[in-house]
Write an enzyme that holds these catalytic residues in place. Structure first.
Site, PDB file in Angstrom:
ATOM      1  N   ASP A  72       0.746  -1.351   0.080  1.00  0.00           N
ATOM      2  CA  ASP A  72      -0.025   0.057   0.074  1.00  0.00           C
ATOM      3  C   ASP A  72       0.946   1.108  -0.148  1.00  0.00           C
ATOM      4  OD1 ASP A  72      -2.238   1.604   0.196  1.00  0.00           O
ATOM      5  OD2 ASP A  72      -3.106   0.594   1.864  1.00  0.00           O
ATOM      6  N   ASP A 128     -10.520   2.572  -3.603  1.00  0.00           N
ATOM      7  CA  ASP A 128     -10.955   2.427  -2.301  1.00  0.00           C
ATOM      8  C   ASP A 128     -12.397   2.331  -2.231  1.00  0.00           C
ATOM      9  OD1 ASP A 128      -8.734   1.630  -0.839  1.00  0.00           O
ATOM     10  OD2 ASP A 128      -8.289   3.649   0.279  1.00  0.00           O
TER      11      ASP A 128
END
Ligand code: DGJ
Length: 701
Positions: A442, A509
């Site tokens: 990430d 997301d």
């Protein structure tokens, strides 16, 4: 194929031709494939330049800007020579495409300074893509400064281009935008140190003669400029952003810009097909190239930071029963990380949350028959961390200034080799001790406070990227069997540079099926479905509050690599049975869904996709209805990519019966989405996205 006759060089792919006139350094033709033609003399305009630098001509923006030792910016790059190389040269320290050898090298020299510019063209015949990169060699006796080195310069005839870009923000990535440049100038770029959620580097330029697609194999600042000059030319410059860029080059040294790619196609569908083939064949590499990807469950939206071993094992058990293959433990397993305010950099176990540590948990997950995956965010540091307390100088900060804290975190100074080596060590340790089969890498903020002791400021952004690529290269070499999925607060670094390392990337997301329709559709213009992580999440959705049927959430997620991102223990028995059936269907069809030829279907309100097998014998289509009104006018869809002369049996998943129709009719006729319009369906699904999945099987002749 690359062929030279006198001063004419032809670069041919299966369906396109690029013609270069070497002595005049001009692009003479780029478009649909030509027959065996060599006489281009009448088509020379004297204007479509391969190299543009401040020198004698000053009409359009420049692809190369150098500051010479004498303080001037002039550089007249004259053509010197060209040759066809048998091997595609590697671009030192940077990711690039692979799988083709033959490369055209063209050399240009600025006689007064002896600085040379090399431009490389590699032809990927199978996917109709030409990769282009540039390199400066300082043949002078003094230091020079590179202020700009674009990877690709292309002058197109005409000023009537419509530029299509893919823009957005966090959780709203890659929405299609269109602008007519109308004789003006248009710039798509990122200055955030990442390819960004805001503006993806994939861009298309379209006019009546077809579609040109461009992209950059790079994950940092980028810039795509389209400038019409009033004389009938549009200059295209594709490369690294020159924002705050100033690279010092000593005598004898060379500097390579990242690789750009270009592709021509008659229409957008064909262009996407070519880009998909290119990514699957020449960008994605390693063990997971073209390999079926596992169905995963990720605990992030199921638990966020609030979990313990018991909760995780319960989710894993429910997931296993449903047919999931890989369990991914997301953020919150390390240090004392119970919120996003601390512990980044402390990649040691929190035994309370993982039941004695990662190794133990991983073993229990594996004992259930699942693979184990782990989340890391290696380029970051929290001020509240052991790492920061012991190595505050590892953080990227400008001395004497308060740093920008995005998501309460600072970044590591990845331009520093010491920091790079540290990251390689600690992340390798996480992978080794958990025996991870999958790693989610990430990256949750963009670069600010770019500073590193001893690093020349104008070089910082690019040195960060070189450091990042060095680290991922080393880690991935050590763990060739691990499936690495990239993520940058969702899709903030979804680009060809990253896809060279990460076979798949978390698309956004935003996991709401309604939103995902346009996010995945936008992404699909330049990238294949096998690169797009797509998860079924809870309803109401956590980002938007929208509710959608489980069936719709599944249908949309089948447009990418299917995963689940919710607490699977919370399913009702009916839902659990439905999910089990979904996953079984997906697994039985995943080769087609992940690697078939995917086309976009419908228009706003009825968007969907169809994925067709390479032999065109089978296909799966999803169509949606995003607005449901009583007595609404009937909507229809035309399918794509089928064999026009074949007859297909078409069934709707989950519904009895089937009909037969020729590929020709299915692609040219307007198929009515009748059953989405009956009154009962409308009332039952008000406010939701409705979807249908159709299955096509070719009937034997
Ligand atoms: C952002 C990612 O995109 C999410 O999927 C999740 O991993 C969080 N970070 C964790 O902090």
């Amino acid at each position: 194929m690359i062929k030279k006759k006198g001063q004419v060089i032809r670069l041919d792919t299966a369906n396109t031709t690029l013609v270069i006139k070497a002595d005049t350094s001009e692009y003479v033709y780029y478009g649909k494939k030509l027959g065996n033609v060599w006489d281009f003399e009448a088509y020379v305009t004297g204007a479509r330049k391969i190299v543009s630098a401040p020198g004698k001509s000053a009409y359009l923006d420049y692809g190369v800007v150098l500051e010479n030792a004498d303080g001037g910016f002039a550089a007249d790059f004259e053509y010197s020579k060209s040759r066809i190389l048998a091997e595609k040269p590697e671009i030192a320290g940077l990711p690039s495409s692979y799988g083709e050898g033959k490369t055209l090298e063209m050399k240009f020299v600025d006689a007064p300074t002896k600085v040379a510019l090399y431009v490389y063209y590699t032809v990927f015949e199978d996917s109709d893509v030409i990769a282009v990169s540039s390199k400066i060699v300082n043949g002078s006796k003094k230091e020079i400064h590179i202020h700009r080195l674009m990877s690709l310069q292309l002058d197109l005839l005409g000023e009537d281009y419509k530029i299509v870009t893919f823009e957005g923000a966090w959780a709203r990535e890659r929405r299609r935008m269109e602008r007519e440049i109308g004789g003006g100038i248009f710039v798509n770029d990122s200055k955030r140190g990442m390819s960004s959620h805001t503006r993806n580097p994939f861009v298309m330029a379209e006019n009546g003669s077809g579609v040109y697609g461009f992209n950059l194999v790079y994950s940092g600042n980028h810039k795509e400029t389209f400038e019409a000059d009033g004389s009938g030319i549009t200059r295209v410059l594709i490369g690294m952003n020159d924002f705050m860029f100033d690279w010092r080059l000593q005598p004898g040294e060379e500097f390579s810009a990242p690789e750009a790619v270009m592709c021509y196609a008659p229409d957008e569908d064909a262009l996407s097909g070519r880009m998909h083939a290119f990514v699957c064949e020449h960008i994605v590499r390693g063990k997971w190239k073209k390999r079926e990807r596992p169905v995963l469950v990720n605990n992030w939206e199921g638990t966020y930071f609030d979990f313990n071993e018991e909760k995780l094992l319960a989710i894993a058990k429910a997931a296993k029963e449903a047919g999931v293959e890989l369990f991914v433990l997301d953020d919150g397993w390390f240090g004392k990380r119970n919120s996003d305010t601390c512990s980044l950099g402390d990649w040691f176990d929190n035994p309370e949350k993982t039941g004695g540590g990662l190794a133990n948990l991983a073993e229990k997950i594996r004992a259930m028959g699942l693979m184990f995956g782990i989340w890391v965010e290696p380029e970051m540091i929290s001020e509240d961390s052991e790492l920061y307390r012991t190595h505050p100088n590892f953080a990227m900060k400008v001395p004497g200034r308060e740093p920008e804290r995005m998501r309460h975190q600072l970044m590591l100074n990845m331009a520093d080799e010491k920091v790079q080596n540290y990251v390689v060590r600690v992340i390798s340790d996480v992978i080794s001790r958990s025996g991870a089969d999958y790693v989610k890498w990430d990256f949750n903020r963009s670069l600010t406070d770019c500073y590193g002791k001893g690093i020349y400021p104008g070089e910082y952004f690019h040195r960060y990227m070189l450091g990042y690529y060095r680290v991922v290269t080393k880690i991935m070499k050590k763990f060739p069997f691990v499936l690495f999925e990239g993520c940058a607060g969702g899709g903030g670094r979804f680009d060809l540079g990253n896809l060279c390392y990460f076979p798949q990337y978390w698309t956004s997301d935003d996991t709401d099926a309604r939103e995902r329709i346009s996010i995945q559709r936008g992404t699909s213009y330049g990238y294949p479905q096998s690169a797009m992580g797509a998860h079924v999440s809870a309803s109401p959705n956590h980002q938007t509050g929208n509710s959608n049927p489980l069936e719709t959430r599944f249908h949309i997620a089948c447009g990418g690599v299917l995963g689940y991102e919710l607490d699977m223990t919370k399913f009702t028995p009916q839902e659990a049975a439905q999910v089990k059936e979904h996953i079984a269907f997906y697994k039985a069809n995943r080769k087609l869904l992940q690697y078939g030829d995917q086309y976009r279907l419908g228009e706003e309100g009825t968007e969907g996709y169809i994925t067709v097998s390479k032999d065109k014998n089978s296909a799966i289509a999803v169509v949606t209805l995003t607005q449901i009104h009583p007595s609404a006018p009937l909507k229809t869809v035309r399918f794509k990519g089928l064999n026009p002369s074949a007859v297909y049996e078409v069934s709707q998943r989950g519904k009895e019966g089937a009909f037969t129709a020729s590929g020709e009719l299915l692609m040219n006729g307007d198929f009515p989405l009748r059953d989405m319009f009956d009154f009962e369906t409308v009332v039952k699904n008000s406010g939701c996205v409705l979807s249908r999945m159709y299955i096509f099987k070719k009937l034997k002749a």
